[in-house]
Structures are given as C-alpha cells and as structure tokens.
Motif scaffolding. Sequence first.
Motif, PDB file in Angstrom:
ATOM      1  N   LEU A 217       1.123  -0.910  -0.344  1.00 40.62           N
ATOM      2  CA  LEU A 217      -0.067   0.057  -0.335  1.00 40.62           C
ATOM      3  C   LEU A 217       0.796   1.433   0.014  1.00 40.62           C
ATOM      4  N   GLY A 218       1.903   1.637  -0.024  1.00 47.44           N
ATOM      5  CA  GLY A 218       2.481   2.379  -0.670  1.00 47.44           C
ATOM      6  C   GLY A 218       3.329   3.100   0.177  1.00 47.44           C
ATOM      7  N   VAL A 219       3.415   2.744   1.811  1.00 49.61           N
ATOM      8  CA  VAL A 219       3.598   2.488   3.307  1.00 49.61           C
ATOM      9  C   VAL A 219       5.079   3.352   3.066  1.00 49.61           C
ATOM     10  N   GLY A 220       5.930   4.387   3.915  1.00 51.22           N
ATOM     11  CA  GLY A 220       6.737   4.779   3.441  1.00 51.22           C
ATOM     12  C   GLY A 220       8.593   4.586   4.137  1.00 51.22           C
ATOM     13  N   ARG A 221       7.315   4.456   5.555  1.00 53.31           N
ATOM     14  CA  ARG A 221       8.990   3.971   6.576  1.00 53.31           C
ATOM     15  C   ARG A 221       7.841   3.157   7.615  1.00 53.31           C
ATOM     16  N   LEU A 222       8.384   2.374   8.149  1.00 52.77           N
ATOM     17  CA  LEU A 222       7.847   1.306   9.381  1.00 52.77           C
ATOM     18  C   LEU A 222       9.087   1.587  10.596  1.00 52.77           C
ATOM     19  N   VAL A 223       8.441   1.974  11.562  1.00 51.84           N
ATOM     20  CA  VAL A 223       8.897   2.048  12.863  1.00 51.84           C
ATOM     21  C   VAL A 223       8.250   0.737  14.183  1.00 51.84           C
ATOM     22  N   LEU A 224       9.447  -0.162  14.367  1.00 58.06           N
ATOM     23  CA  LEU A 224       9.184  -0.839  14.976  1.00 58.06           C
ATOM     24  C   LEU A 224       9.530  -1.104  16.268  1.00 58.06           C
ATOM     25  N   LEU A 225       8.306  -1.503  17.690  1.00 59.57           N
ATOM     26  CA  LEU A 225       8.339  -1.472  18.777  1.00 59.57           C
ATOM     27  C   LEU A 225       8.585  -3.029  19.305  1.00 59.57           C
ATOM     28  N   SER A 226       9.817  -3.480  19.353  1.00 61.38           N
ATOM     29  CA  SER A 226      10.505  -4.749  20.161  1.00 61.38           C
ATOM     30  C   SER A 226      10.857  -4.809  21.789  1.00 61.38           C
ATOM     31  N   GLY A 227      11.292  -5.556  21.655  1.00 62.50           N
ATOM     32  CA  GLY A 227      12.459  -5.912  22.978  1.00 62.50           C
ATOM     33  C   GLY A 227      13.595  -6.207  23.071  1.00 62.50           C
ATOM     34  N   ARG A 228      14.233  -5.393  24.437  1.00 64.41           N
ATOM     35  CA  ARG A 228      15.122  -5.583  24.922  1.00 64.41           C
ATOM     36  C   ARG A 228      15.672  -7.310  24.932  1.00 64.41           C
ATOM     37  N   GLY A 229      17.436  -7.838  24.514  1.00 64.67           N
ATOM     38  CA  GLY A 229      17.357  -9.310  24.476  1.00 64.67           C
ATOM     39  C   GLY A 229      16.905 -10.198  23.497  1.00 64.67           C
ATOM     40  N   VAL A 230      16.440  -9.587  22.304  1.00 65.67           N
ATOM     41  CA  VAL A 230      15.684 -10.171  21.667  1.00 65.67           C
ATOM     42  C   VAL A 230      17.131 -11.312  20.866  1.00 65.67           C
ATOM     43  N   ASP A 231      18.134 -10.686  21.014  1.00 69.59           N
ATOM     44  CA  ASP A 231      19.076 -11.401  20.246  1.00 69.59           C
ATOM     45  C   ASP A 231      20.761 -11.892  21.408  1.00 69.59           C
ATOM     46  N   VAL A 232      19.794 -11.675  22.713  1.00 69.95           N
ATOM     47  CA  VAL A 232      20.314 -12.039  23.532  1.00 69.95           C
ATOM     48  C   VAL A 232      20.681 -13.378  23.783  1.00 69.95           C
ATOM     49  N   PRO A 233      21.621 -14.800  23.767  1.00 70.12           N
ATOM     50  CA  PRO A 233      21.615 -15.622  24.203  1.00 70.12           C
ATOM     51  C   PRO A 233      22.051 -15.837  25.906  1.00 70.12           C
ATOM     52  N   GLY A 234      20.065 -16.578  25.835  1.00 69.66           N
ATOM     53  CA  GLY A 234      19.917 -17.048  27.867  1.00 69.66           C
ATOM     54  C   GLY A 234      19.469 -15.007  27.706  1.00 69.66           C
ATOM     55  N   TYR A 235      19.312 -14.391  27.535  1.00 71.62           N
ATOM     56  CA  TYR A 235      18.491 -13.339  27.902  1.00 71.62           C
ATOM     57  C   TYR A 235      16.287 -14.241  28.604  1.00 71.62           C
ATOM     58  N   GLY A 236      15.884 -14.295  27.477  1.00 69.15           N
ATOM     59  CA  GLY A 236      14.375 -14.684  27.318  1.00 69.15           C
ATOM     60  C   GLY A 236      14.691 -15.973  26.715  1.00 69.15           C
ATOM     61  N   ASP A 237      13.065 -16.140  26.613  1.00 65.30           N
ATOM     62  CA  ASP A 237      13.235 -18.066  25.737  1.00 65.30           C
ATOM     63  C   ASP A 237      12.833 -17.078  24.593  1.00 65.30           C
ATOM     64  N   PRO A 238      13.701 -17.140  23.513  1.00 66.20           N
ATOM     65  CA  PRO A 238      13.238 -17.214  22.231  1.00 66.20           C
ATOM     66  C   PRO A 238      11.668 -17.870  21.910  1.00 66.20           C
ATOM     67  N   SER A 239      11.722 -18.682  22.203  1.00 71.01           N
ATOM     68  CA  SER A 239      10.666 -19.952  21.796  1.00 71.01           C
ATOM     69  C   SER A 239       8.934 -18.963  22.487  1.00 71.01           C
ATOM     70  N   SER A 240       9.248 -18.224  23.890  1.00 72.82           N
ATOM     71  CA  SER A 240       8.223 -18.140  24.229  1.00 72.82           C
ATOM     72  C   SER A 240       6.876 -16.670  23.329  1.00 72.82           C
ATOM     73  N   ALA A 241       5.837 -16.796  23.934  1.00 70.11           N
ATOM     74  CA  ALA A 241       5.029 -15.454  22.569  1.00 70.11           C
ATOM     75  C   ALA A 241       5.963 -14.171  23.018  1.00 70.11           C
ATOM     76  N   VAL A 242       6.139 -13.629  23.636  1.00 70.27           N
ATOM     77  CA  VAL A 242       6.754 -12.221  23.349  1.00 70.27           C
ATOM     78  C   VAL A 242       7.416 -11.871  22.593  1.00 70.27           C
ATOM     79  N   GLY A 243       8.454 -13.877  23.258  1.00 72.77           N
ATOM     80  CA  GLY A 243       9.959 -13.238  22.180  1.00 72.77           C
ATOM     81  C   GLY A 243       9.726 -13.569  20.619  1.00 72.77           C
ATOM     82  N   ARG A 244       8.574 -15.000  20.789  1.00 69.38           N
ATOM     83  CA  ARG A 244       8.227 -15.170  18.548  1.00 69.38           C
ATOM     84  C   ARG A 244       8.034 -14.158  18.239  1.00 69.38           C
TER      85      ARG A 244
END
Length: 281
Positions: free
Chosen positions: A80-107
């Motif tokens: 639909l031609g949107v020009g930019r996206l700013v996504l809210l994510s969370g700390r630690g998504v790329d840090v092994p052991g920070y959280g469970d990447p298979s948890s609902a929020v992590g995924r």
Amino acid sequence: MTMHSILVVGGTGKTGGRVAAGLRARGADVRVAARSADVRFDWNDRATWDAALDGVAAAYVVPLDGALLTRPFAERAARLGVGRLVLLSGRGVDVPGYGDPSSAVGRTHVDGEDAVRSGDVPWTILRPGWFAQNFSEGFFREAVLAGELRLPAGDGAASFVDAEDIADVAVAALTEDGHAGRTYELSGPRALTMAEAAAEISAVTGRKIRYVPLSPDEFVAELVEQGWPAGDAKEYADVVAAIRLGLDAHISDGVRHALGRDARDFTGFVREAARSGAWRA
Ligand SMILES: NC(=O)c1ccc[n+]([C@@H]2O[C@H](COP(=O)([O-])OP(=O)(O)OC[C@H]3O[C@@H](n4cnc5c(N)ncnc54)[C@H](OP(=O)(O)O)[C@@H]3O)[C@@H](O)[C@H]2O)c1
C-alpha cells in the motif's frame, strides 16, 4: 519529510499514546488505530488492516504479543506504499539466555524484527528494556497500589526506560531522516533494584510500598491462585528472570544516539506519574 498521515498502531497504549501526542505536537496528521480507537484496527481481523494503512506515509507498530502478524502486516504496508515503519520490539531478543526465544513474546519480536528487516519498507527498530511506566500504567501498578511488589526479581536491577523517551525516539524516526536501518537499544540512565524503585515511589507519593522477593515457583503459584493460566504465569516469571539474573542492569545508549540527549531518569518519571494522578486508587 513532508507530513502526511502517520499511522500509530496500538496508539491508545503506553507508547503509542505518547507517540500520537508527540506527532500531533509536530503538526502531523495522526491516525490512531486500535480496537478501541476511531480507526478500528484489530490484529486478528485482517479485514481492518487496509483502512488503517491506506494513504499513510509512515507507521509506528506496536505488535501483538503472542502472534506472528508483523510479517503479513509489513508486507501489506509495502503493497500500500507506506514509506517507513518503526517497530516496537524488546531488549534482549538477540541475546542468548536473556529470555526464551520460543516464548510468545520472544517469537513475536524475533519474527517481527526479521520481517521488517527483510521487507521492502525502510525501517527503524526500537528495543526498550523494562518500561518505567509498568509501575504507573502496566504490570506493577496494582502492586504499587496494594503496597507490595511481589516479584521473582531477587536483588537484580533494571535500567527502566521512560515511555516518553521511547515515544520521542519513535517520533524522530517517523518524521526525520537518518534513522532508517537503525536498531535503537533503549534504557534509562541508571539501574534500580525493585527495592530501590519501590523506595523512590514511596518517597515521592508518601505511600508505603515494599518489595517482597519471591522464588519463581512461589510467584507462579500466587498468580495461578489469582486465576492466571499456569502458562501465562510461567512466561511472566521467565521475563522477570532477566532482572534477577542481572541481564537488565546495563545502560543502553539508544536515546542519545537517536536524539542527541540523555535519557530521562526514573525519579523524573515518578514525579510526573504522581503529579498526573497515576497512583490515585
Ligand atoms: N512493558 C514493558 O516493560 C516492555 C518492555 C519491552 C518491550 N515491550 C513490548 O511493548 C509492547 C507493548 O507496547 P505498549 O506497552 O506501548 O502497549 P500497551 O500499553 O500494552 O497497549 C497495547 C495497544 O495495542 C492495542 N491492542 C491490543 N490488542 C490488540 C489487537 N488484538 N488488535 C489491535 N490492537 C490491539 C491496544 O488497544 P486496544 O486494546 O483498544 O486494541 C493498545 O493500543 C509489547 O510488544 C511488549 O512486548 C514492553
């Protein structure tokens, strides 16, 4: 960037509400989308997506935790031609052991980040740690009002980030150049233990609030007794574990990188929340 409509998905929530206010203050035409907003948008009803996305120059996206819907949404935004996206994510998504990447929020966050990075729309990702506003508008508010923060956070500290700062970074990324392709790690300027946070809120509000450290099992059992599904209680305990393990105490420099100024301090948040009546029962 010329100001066209800017979509704020989740625009009635803690960060989205502030993003919408910040955009309006800059003179932008803001489209607030949520199930309870004027533009009715439901993540679980794709028939509502196009009306939200149609004709917007940019979008702030608060994803739906537990779902993998950021990818199809980003694809639709590109179509639909949107020009930019700013996504809210969370700390630690790329840090092994920070959280469970298979948890609902992590995924949700891992897949959502990958979706915008690999998509066709210029993107900015925000990775905040624990919000200060959890104490005034979120998970911890009831406990503050009850006078006892009962959590499995041990003596760990967290560098709570003010949602006003998250919003300021989002507004900059939505309206200014120079933020495309950036991932901003966002925190406050110092880490506080739960006992210290409780003491700060007590000092400003005059309410007696104490922190009661629980074991993860005790915490889950208490939540289940209050009617929580066991799986949700366990996920909540797992998220708090990052604080207990010391993984949330570090200071991130995303606010300075994005805005060229220091992040707001927790004491300022407490004063502002008290002034605005956040802890009036
Ligand atoms: N709290 C923290 O410390 C923390 C830290 C790091 C990352 N995060 C992430 O931050 C995000 C939450 O952001 P927030 O605190 O700004 O939001 P929030 O205050 O929880 O508000 C959620 C927003 O999304 C809307 N919403 C909820 N369900 C929806 C649905 N099915 N369809 C459409 N809209 C829906 C809500 O409005 P309606 O109910 O009217 O639809 C509201 O506008 C989560 O992804 C979380 O993982 C939180």
